[in-house]
Design a protein around this motif. Structure first.
Motif, mmCIF file in Angstrom:
data_model
loop_
_atom_site.group_PDB
_atom_site.id
_atom_site.type_symbol
_atom_site.label_atom_id
_atom_site.label_comp_id
_atom_site.label_asym_id
_atom_site.label_seq_id
_atom_site.Cartn_x
_atom_site.Cartn_y
_atom_site.Cartn_z
ATOM 1 N N THR A 165 -134.120 -52.064 -54.813
ATOM 2 C CA THR A 165 -135.311 -52.314 -55.630
ATOM 3 C C THR A 165 -136.130 -51.029 -55.726
ATOM 4 O O THR A 165 -136.591 -50.636 -56.805
ATOM 5 N N SER B 298 -127.556 -50.409 -54.796
ATOM 6 C CA SER B 298 -128.092 -51.087 -53.614
ATOM 7 C C SER B 298 -127.060 -51.045 -52.493
ATOM 8 O O SER B 298 -125.856 -51.123 -52.735
ATOM 9 N N GLN C 164 -124.584 -53.599 -58.050
ATOM 10 C CA GLN C 164 -123.388 -54.370 -57.704
ATOM 11 C C GLN C 164 -122.108 -53.633 -58.084
ATOM 12 O O GLN C 164 -121.035 -54.223 -58.015
ATOM 13 N N LYS D 104 -123.725 -56.451 -50.498
ATOM 14 C CA LYS D 104 -123.147 -55.658 -51.585
ATOM 15 C C LYS D 104 -121.788 -55.074 -51.176
ATOM 16 O O LYS D 104 -121.408 -55.164 -50.014
HETATM 17 C C1 LIG Z 1 -129.179 -56.393 -55.048
HETATM 18 C C2 LIG Z 1 -129.665 -56.068 -56.412
HETATM 19 C C3 LIG Z 1 -130.836 -55.318 -56.627
HETATM 20 C C4 LIG Z 1 -131.792 -54.949 -55.548
HETATM 21 O O1 LIG Z 1 -131.277 -54.320 -54.460
HETATM 22 P P1 LIG Z 1 -131.947 -54.520 -52.996
HETATM 23 O O2 LIG Z 1 -131.240 -53.513 -52.185
HETATM 24 O O3 LIG Z 1 -131.686 -55.918 -52.588
HETATM 25 O O4 LIG Z 1 -133.399 -54.225 -53.136
HETATM 26 C C5 LIG Z 1 -131.150 -54.987 -57.928
HETATM 27 N N1 LIG Z 1 -130.405 -55.380 -58.967
HETATM 28 C C6 LIG Z 1 -129.300 -56.123 -58.809
HETATM 29 C C7 LIG Z 1 -128.505 -56.519 -60.008
HETATM 30 C C8 LIG Z 1 -128.903 -56.509 -57.527
HETATM 31 O O5 LIG Z 1 -127.813 -57.259 -57.377
#
Ligand SMILES: *Cc1c(COP(=O)(O)O)cnc(C)c1O
Length: 366
Positions: A55, A174, A154, A179
């Protein structure tokens, strides 16, 4: 129960974490730099800036591009909420270009209706690990002053014509626990623009290049060496782990062929899919509803998930939000009613895989 995701860490991660703990240097240090270096080589992009989560990666990318109040950012309505929250955090307004139902990705043709004078960035999401059609998006943006920010949270290692996602615009990855690669919490930003990378590094560390000399107002977005130590061995195994996901996916697609009302995911020619999720659609033609399918699958011992149960704007807190324009996106709403993700992770054994396929057939009433 076969779970929908499994974290695979072992002796190498343990050794590196111990090394960091014993070094006395627990904050951002050489291990973070090493993680950035490995990722930069794998993705084929000059600059990588590690941050504390995905994020933050999105927020920092938009901040570094100086996107804020009065600007509009166009994204996919079918995504995890972080994409939307990151845009809102900058003060910008969010608009949506609908997805195509066959791949769940932002449909470039839909950009024509929502792109306008205030558009400052287009933010496609490489959902489930499948590369969005970035070349077409760039063609539509043309010479307009609109940045490309890729939500690749992802899609580590997904490629378009051999070139990795995250290398076309500013890439945001992320490293969250579920993930494809993880540091527990973590994020990586990729760019080939040296000035932007420099700005990202300043934002990450309170606007400081030299200690107590502040160049811009900044934040603490830093990743720790403990986190990086968990990520380094995983990235060293990245190709093999990704290939295992792709093998499982190809096998499932064969095994689930020809089931009435069940649509398997298809990869595009020249754009590969790293299968963060293997997501099928249970359509109206199926003898069961999606809810019944999920319930039966659970009873049969196969984990599954709905990513995501609603279009991202379809919650009161966003419907009522003055900076969320809920452009009509019927494909995203239909996808939200039909999708189910089933296990595809690299820890699946061949017999797990066979059981997943068999249980899916049973659950859908085939
Ligand atoms: C996981 C995810 C995020 C955010 O990542 P975090 O590490 O959880 O903050 C943003 N966009 C998508 C599509 C995600 O799957």
């Amino acid at each position: 129960m076969i779970p929908i995701s499994v974290v695979q860490v072992g002796g190498e991660e343990e050794d590196l974490v111990l090394e960091v703990l014993r070094s006395g240097n627990l904050g951002q240090g050489p291990k973070v730099a090493e993680l950035e270096q490995i990722f930069s080589e794998w993705i084929g992009v000059e600059h990588v800036v590690a941050v504390n989560n995905g994020t933050t990666a999105l927020i920092a990318a938009l901040q570094a591009l100086e996107i804020g109040a009065g600007d509009e950012v166009i994204t996919s309505p079918f995504t995890f909420v972080a994409t939307l929250n990151a845009i809102l955090d900058t003060g910008a307004t969010v608009r949506f270009a609908d997805i195509a139902l066959d791949d769940f990705l932002l449909d470039p043709a839909m950009l024509f209706d929502v792109m306008g004078e205030r558009t400052r960035a287009v933010l496609p999401v490489h959902l489930y690990g499948q590369a969005a059609d970035v070349p077409r998006i760039l063609e539509i943006i043309g010479s307009r002053d609109i940045a490309l920010v890729e939500d690749a949270a992802q899609a580590h290692g997904a490629r378009i014509g051999g070139r990795a996602v995250g290398s076309f615009g500013v890439g945001c990855f992320s490293l969250y626990a579920t993930k494809n690669f993880t540091t527990g919490e973590g994020g990586l930003i990729t760019t080939s623009d040296a000035a932007l990378a420099d700005r990202l590094r300043l934002l990450r560390n309170q606007g400081m290049r030299k200690r107590y000399e502040y160049e811009i107002p900044g934040y603490n977005y830093r990743m720790t060496d403990v986190q990086a130590a968990i990520g380094i061995p995983q990235l060293q195994r990245a190709e093999a782990v990704t290939a295992a996901r792709q093998r499982n996916a190809a096998w499932l697609t064969d095994a689930l062929d020809g089931i009435l009302g069940l649509v398997t995911p298809q990869a595009h020619a020249g754009r590969n899919h790293v299968f963060h999720q293997y997501t099928v659609r249970i359509t109206q033609d199926a003898p069961v509803t999606r809810d019944e399918f999920i319930e039966r699958l659970g009873e049969l011992g196969v984990g599954c998930g709905i990513y995501y149960p609603r279009a991202v704007y379809d919650y009161a807190c966003y419907r009522d939000h003055p900076r969320v324009v809920a452009d009509h996106t019927p494909n995203a709403e239909q996808a939200a009613r039909e999708v189910v993700s089933i296990p595809v992770h690299p820890a699946l054994t061949e017999s797990d895989r066979a059981r997943v396929a068999e249980c899916v057939r049973k659950a859908v009433g085939a």
